[in-house]
Design a protein around this motif. Sequence first.
Motif, mmCIF file in Angstrom:
data_model
loop_
_atom_site.group_PDB
_atom_site.id
_atom_site.type_symbol
_atom_site.label_atom_id
_atom_site.label_comp_id
_atom_site.label_asym_id
_atom_site.label_seq_id
_atom_site.Cartn_x
_atom_site.Cartn_y
_atom_site.Cartn_z
ATOM 1 N N THR A 105 0.819 -1.215 0.000
ATOM 2 C CA THR A 105 0.000 0.000 0.000
ATOM 3 C C THR A 105 0.851 1.262 0.000
ATOM 4 O O THR A 105 0.321 2.364 -0.055
ATOM 5 C CB THR A 105 -0.925 0.015 1.234
ATOM 6 O OG1 THR A 105 -0.119 -0.067 2.429
ATOM 7 C CG2 THR A 105 -1.885 -1.162 1.201
ATOM 8 N N GLY A 106 2.174 1.107 0.051
ATOM 9 C CA GLY A 106 3.046 2.277 0.099
ATOM 10 C C GLY A 106 3.217 2.954 -1.250
ATOM 11 O O GLY A 106 3.273 4.179 -1.355
ATOM 12 N N GLY A 107 3.326 2.136 -2.310
ATOM 13 C CA GLY A 107 3.437 2.672 -3.657
ATOM 14 C C GLY A 107 4.719 3.407 -3.950
ATOM 15 O O GLY A 107 4.765 4.242 -4.855
ATOM 16 N N ARG A 108 5.794 3.106 -3.227
ATOM 17 C CA ARG A 108 7.055 3.812 -3.466
ATOM 18 C C ARG A 108 8.223 2.838 -3.355
ATOM 19 O O ARG A 108 8.122 1.773 -2.735
ATOM 20 C CB ARG A 108 7.242 4.943 -2.457
ATOM 21 C CG ARG A 108 7.467 4.495 -1.031
ATOM 22 C CD ARG A 108 7.615 5.671 -0.074
ATOM 23 N NE ARG A 108 7.986 5.232 1.266
ATOM 24 C CZ ARG A 108 7.153 4.741 2.167
ATOM 25 N NH1 ARG A 108 5.870 4.628 1.869
ATOM 26 N NH2 ARG A 108 7.578 4.369 3.356
ATOM 27 N N VAL A 109 9.342 3.234 -3.957
ATOM 28 C CA VAL A 109 10.569 2.448 -3.850
ATOM 29 C C VAL A 109 11.102 2.558 -2.427
ATOM 30 O O VAL A 109 11.068 3.623 -1.812
ATOM 31 C CB VAL A 109 11.620 2.953 -4.860
ATOM 32 C CG1 VAL A 109 12.975 2.295 -4.604
ATOM 33 C CG2 VAL A 109 11.152 2.686 -6.281
ATOM 34 N N ARG A 110 11.610 1.436 -1.914
ATOM 35 C CA ARG A 110 12.192 1.420 -0.581
ATOM 36 C C ARG A 110 13.448 0.556 -0.567
ATOM 37 O O ARG A 110 13.467 -0.508 -1.190
ATOM 38 C CB ARG A 110 11.194 0.870 0.440
ATOM 39 C CG ARG A 110 10.154 1.872 0.895
ATOM 40 C CD ARG A 110 9.048 1.227 1.705
ATOM 41 N NE ARG A 110 7.968 0.779 0.831
ATOM 42 C CZ ARG A 110 6.805 0.318 1.280
ATOM 43 N NH1 ARG A 110 6.595 0.215 2.572
ATOM 44 N NH2 ARG A 110 5.862 -0.043 0.439
#
Length: 278
Positions: A105-110
């Motif tokens: 649910t973050g939708g970003r690169v980590r």
Amino acid sequence: MTGSARTATSAPPAANSHWASMRSTGVAAGTFAFEGDGTTAWHRHDQHQLEYASEGIVGVETATARHRLPSRQAVWIPAGLAHQSSFIGARTVSVFFDPALLRDTGGRVRVLPVDPILRAMLIYAARWPIGRTGGDAVADSYFEALSHLVRERLDEELPFHLPASTDPLVTEVMRHTDAHLATASLDRVCRAVAVSERTLRRRFQAATGMTWRQYLLHSRLLHAMTLLVEPGSTVLTTALAVGFDSASAFSRAFQAYTGETPSGFRQDRASRPAPAGR
């Protein structure tokens, strides 16, 4: 494709080409091994990607951030997110997950920490490539267990990234800063891009959410990660190369940023792990 280098004109990893077979055969996850240097074109995947670097440096750029992945860490790239990847002396294994298997649910690169258990599981997973046909009960169970482990790690993000900007002035400021880490100062950057300090401070903060000095520190430390893994590197030469006056000041800043001392970071990555994908 193991052993072949990606170049600026090469296609991205061959994940999407196998998407139809993954869906039709019930394959919910698979791996892709890579070794070499280069830069991909901008692309996106229908699957989530977790790429682990056993050697070298991996960079991932999106519209909002530029991530740096030193060896022994992993980068999470959610399905559907446009990105560009770069590789310096890299040896990696990527696991591609059907979004139905692992929700994000973050939708970003980590950038994620990789402990010995996760490292061993990622490397062992290379026995099930993404292009395989037909279901495999052992593989299904294995990737389901791996997905649970990865889901826990998604909340343990590491701060190994720099902002990106659509403001041409801010982009030029970041480019000049990155190219002159050893000597960069606010006054010199302002002269280089022909702007006042007041304007630079205001626009940089508005575009990135951080001050220029914070950006400089983060850029220095990220570049230091690259230098520390090079053969013959030392803590002192790395500190001086990225603009610190002493090894002690560099060590304090590096440990606060990464959780590791520079010498520990370098020594850990000098001991070669089991190759990914082999």
